[in-house]
Enzyme design. Sequence first.
Site, short mmCIF file in Angstrom:
data_model
loop_
_atom_site.label_atom_id
_atom_site.label_comp_id
_atom_site.label_asym_id
_atom_site.label_seq_id
_atom_site.Cartn_x
_atom_site.Cartn_y
_atom_site.Cartn_z
N VAL A 1 0.74 -1.30 0.07
CA VAL A 1 -0.14 -0.01 -0.07
C VAL A 1 0.80 1.25 0.29
O VAL A 1 0.41 2.34 -0.34
CB VAL A 1 -1.06 -0.09 1.24
CG1 VAL A 1 -0.20 0.47 2.67
CG2 VAL A 1 -2.21 0.95 0.88
N TYR A 2 1.99 1.43 0.38
CA TYR A 2 2.81 2.59 0.34
C TYR A 2 3.10 3.05 -1.08
O TYR A 2 3.67 2.60 -1.99
CB TYR A 2 4.40 1.96 0.69
CG TYR A 2 4.56 1.59 2.40
CD1 TYR A 2 3.23 1.73 3.06
CD2 TYR A 2 5.59 1.18 2.88
CE1 TYR A 2 3.40 1.40 4.49
CE2 TYR A 2 5.70 0.69 4.14
CZ TYR A 2 4.39 0.53 4.90
OH TYR A 2 4.59 0.20 6.16
N GLY A 3 2.47 4.29 -1.12
CA GLY A 3 2.30 4.84 -2.55
C GLY A 3 1.64 4.08 -3.64
O GLY A 3 1.73 4.17 -4.70
N LYS B 1 4.10 -6.40 3.07
CA LYS B 1 2.91 -6.42 4.02
C LYS B 1 1.66 -6.33 2.93
O LYS B 1 1.68 -5.68 1.78
CB LYS B 1 2.79 -5.49 4.92
CG LYS B 1 3.92 -5.08 5.87
CD LYS B 1 3.63 -4.13 6.90
CE LYS B 1 4.81 -3.51 7.08
NZ LYS B 1 5.69 -2.53 6.36
#
Length: 315
Positions: free
Chosen positions: A53-55, A80
């Site tokens: 989900v990061y970015g 993750k």
Amino acid sequence: MRTRQLGSSDLHVSEISLGSWLTYGVGVEAEAARRCLDAAFDAGINFIDTANVYGGGAAESFLGEALADRPRDSYVLATKLFFPMSDTDKGLSRAQVLKQIDASLSRLKTTHVDLYQCHRYDFDTPLEETMEALTEVVRAGKARYIGFSEWPADRIKAAIEMAGVEKFVSSQPQYSLLHRDPEDEVIPLCAANGISQIVWSPLGQGVLTGKYKPGEAPPEGSRAKSDEMGGYIKGLMTPAILQAVQDLKPLAEEAGLSLTQFALAWVLREPNVASAIIGASRPEQVHENAAASDAKVDPELFARAEKIVGEARAK
């Protein structure tokens, strides 16, 4: 740089690890991010943490490109899943676990991750379904080990007691002098069951560096000043907390450390912590943080620090 064993696994991770939340692929431009990654390896950091989900996948994609020329066995890579990647792609169902690991591996340009973590607990999916899917991922060779982040203690215990599935080796909680909740239940439970802590936000979103001063505007270029990176820091920017952090500086000086190193050394004093994740936008930050791995601090100084921060949190 010292290493510690990650839970019951055969992974040995650097005490300081490099994270990519709010930074790489998002708030830090690519060339600066590459310099930070290079600095991490130069400092002996071997553990890189990210998430799908990061970015919206951008952090994984950056790491896939940036790590491509390094031997795969020269670093430990963790990612993750849980948070939404689209309106329909979210959670920890079997379908999502199997879909998201393949998507992450594609962005990361690798055949496996060393650690695959559940970013939060999914109350909409039976725990058995999640654990069986994670077990499929491990047995398919797509992940070596599994972990979780910010799970309730009762759900951790239920997973530990489940038969026939892979066992968790890591927990990723928020933990710092400013946030000690994991000490109540999570750390004791994990320590008794072969699960290590990989700590996020050990510097309290940068507050424990001491760069934010009571009554002053955040410095230009800092996380608190950034629309992209500063949303999570506001709750720690109270006058009492900011003053308490300034009051920690003499203790750090007495220990012969910067305030940043002192705060990281405090986290690493806990035997169940395997690694503290740092976020960095400049190489010099990486080197300063990495030096905390060698710090030796009188426990009495830590006790005084805990008292100062505890009184400020109580106000």
